[in-house]
Design a protein around this motif. Structure first.
Motif, PDB file in Angstrom:
ATOM      1  N   THR A 286      47.599 -44.275  86.409  1.00 32.24           N
ATOM      2  CA  THR A 286      47.102 -44.542  85.053  1.00 32.24           C
ATOM      3  C   THR A 286      47.907 -43.798  83.987  1.00 32.24           C
ATOM      4  OG1 THR A 286      45.486 -42.746  85.081  1.00 32.24           O
ATOM      5  CG2 THR A 286      44.772 -44.876  85.951  1.00 32.24           C
TER       6      THR A 286
ATOM      7  N   GLN B 146      50.384 -49.489  79.748  1.00 31.21           N
ATOM      8  CA  GLN B 146      50.009 -50.856  80.095  1.00 31.21           C
ATOM      9  C   GLN B 146      49.502 -50.991  81.533  1.00 31.21           C
ATOM     10  OE1 GLN B 146      53.216 -50.262  78.863  1.00 31.21           O
ATOM     11  NE2 GLN B 146      52.871 -50.873  76.751  1.00 31.21           N
ATOM     12  N   TRP B 147      49.150 -49.894  82.175  1.00 36.89           N
ATOM     13  CA  TRP B 147      48.756 -49.954  83.583  1.00 36.89           C
ATOM     14  C   TRP B 147      47.586 -50.896  83.817  1.00 36.89           C
ATOM     15  CZ3 TRP B 147      43.969 -48.586  85.428  1.00 36.89           C
ATOM     16  CH2 TRP B 147      43.133 -47.875  84.556  1.00 36.89           C
ATOM     17  N   LEU B 148      46.629 -50.907  82.910  1.00 30.06           N
ATOM     18  CA  LEU B 148      45.451 -51.746  83.092  1.00 30.06           C
ATOM     19  C   LEU B 148      45.804 -53.220  82.943  1.00 30.06           C
ATOM     20  CD1 LEU B 148      42.471 -51.709  83.722  1.00 30.06           C
ATOM     21  CD2 LEU B 148      42.002 -51.370  81.309  1.00 30.06           C
ATOM     22  N   GLU B 149      46.646 -53.532  81.989  1.00 33.64           N
ATOM     23  CA  GLU B 149      47.087 -54.917  81.804  1.00 33.64           C
ATOM     24  C   GLU B 149      47.871 -55.400  83.028  1.00 33.64           C
ATOM     25  OE1 GLU B 149      50.196 -57.366  79.024  1.00 33.64           O
ATOM     26  OE2 GLU B 149      49.103 -55.707  78.096  1.00 33.64           O
ATOM     27  N   ILE B 150      48.707 -54.541  83.567  1.00 34.79           N
ATOM     28  CA  ILE B 150      49.482 -54.894  84.761  1.00 34.79           C
ATOM     29  C   ILE B 150      48.545 -55.169  85.933  1.00 34.79           C
ATOM     30  CG2 ILE B 150      51.121 -54.005  86.469  1.00 34.79           C
ATOM     31  CD1 ILE B 150      52.410 -52.442  84.076  1.00 34.79           C
TER      32      ILE B 150
ATOM     33  N   GLN C  63      45.411 -56.098  85.805  1.00 33.11           N
ATOM     34  CA  GLN C  63      44.684 -57.338  85.552  1.00 33.11           C
ATOM     35  C   GLN C  63      45.537 -58.556  85.882  1.00 33.11           C
ATOM     36  OE1 GLN C  63      43.536 -56.812  81.466  1.00 33.11           O
ATOM     37  NE2 GLN C  63      41.789 -55.522  81.984  1.00 33.11           N
ATOM     38  N   ARG C  64      46.810 -58.495  85.533  1.00 36.47           N
ATOM     39  CA  ARG C  64      47.712 -59.613  85.852  1.00 36.47           C
ATOM     40  C   ARG C  64      47.865 -59.782  87.361  1.00 36.47           C
ATOM     41  NH1 ARG C  64      52.422 -60.408  81.471  1.00 36.47           N
ATOM     42  NH2 ARG C  64      51.156 -60.047  79.626  1.00 36.47           N
TER      43      ARG C  64
ATOM     44  N   HIS D  19      46.954 -63.216  89.670  1.00 40.81           N
ATOM     45  CA  HIS D  19      48.221 -63.834  90.057  1.00 40.81           C
ATOM     46  C   HIS D  19      47.987 -65.137  90.841  1.00 40.81           C
ATOM     47  CE1 HIS D  19      52.362 -64.128  91.530  1.00 40.81           C
ATOM     48  NE2 HIS D  19      52.653 -63.269  90.559  1.00 40.81           N
TER      49      HIS D  19
ATOM     50  N   SER E 216      36.757 -52.678  80.979  1.00 45.35           N
ATOM     51  CA  SER E 216      37.844 -53.579  80.592  1.00 45.35           C
ATOM     52  C   SER E 216      37.515 -55.008  81.051  1.00 45.35           C
ATOM     53  CB  SER E 216      39.156 -53.124  81.226  1.00 45.35           C
ATOM     54  OG  SER E 216      39.150 -53.399  82.621  1.00 45.35           O
ATOM     55  N   GLU E 217      38.467 -55.886  80.855  1.00 42.27           N
ATOM     56  CA  GLU E 217      38.298 -57.276  81.280  1.00 42.27           C
ATOM     57  C   GLU E 217      38.360 -57.423  82.791  1.00 42.27           C
ATOM     58  OE1 GLU E 217      41.270 -59.493  79.216  1.00 42.27           O
ATOM     59  OE2 GLU E 217      40.371 -59.125  77.269  1.00 42.27           O
ATOM     60  N   LEU E 218      38.718 -56.362  83.482  1.00 42.39           N
ATOM     61  CA  LEU E 218      38.826 -56.432  84.931  1.00 42.39           C
ATOM     62  C   LEU E 218      37.489 -56.781  85.581  1.00 42.39           C
ATOM     63  CD1 LEU E 218      40.868 -56.153  87.233  1.00 42.39           C
ATOM     64  CD2 LEU E 218      40.161 -53.788  87.452  1.00 42.39           C
TER      65      LEU E 218
END
Length: 102
Positions: free
Chosen positions: A14, A19-23, A25-26, A30, A60-62
């Motif tokens: 973290t 951008q760890w959280l965005e990564i 989530q992507r 996937h 988060s959106e996770l």
């Protein structure tokens, strides 16, 4: 595998990039199921490592991503992915972050 073996690495992850959280989530969204599975397992390891870290993930959106994946029918191809997402949601319930749907 490293995030499962070393909780310290979960915290380090973290701090490497903002951008760890965005990564993460992507990864969890996937198209390739093997990559998606790895992302969800990393999310589970972060949840299991520390309750405060888990709280960041749930805020988060996770959480929406895990809920979406966990509600899917676990056909033969998606079985591991769906079960991993459900394990994450169970861990969130254990912490009291979410309540079971009745």
């Amino acid at each position: 595998m490293l995030t499962a073996a070393h909780k310290k690495l979960c915290h380090k992850m973290t701090q490497v990039t903002p951008q760890w959280l965005e990564i993460l989530q992507r990864l969890c969204l996937h198209d390739r199921l093997s990559v998606q599975h790895r992302g969800i397992v990393i999310a589970y390891n972060l949840l299991a490592a520390d309750q405060q870290l888990g709280k960041k993930l749930v805020e988060s959106e996770l959480l929406e991503i895990l809920t979406f994946v966990g509600k899917q029918e676990p056909d033969e191809k998606r079985k591991q992915v769906v079960e991993a997402a459900r394990d994450c949601l169970i861990k969130c319930m254990d912490y009291g972050f979410i309540k079971p749907f009745s």
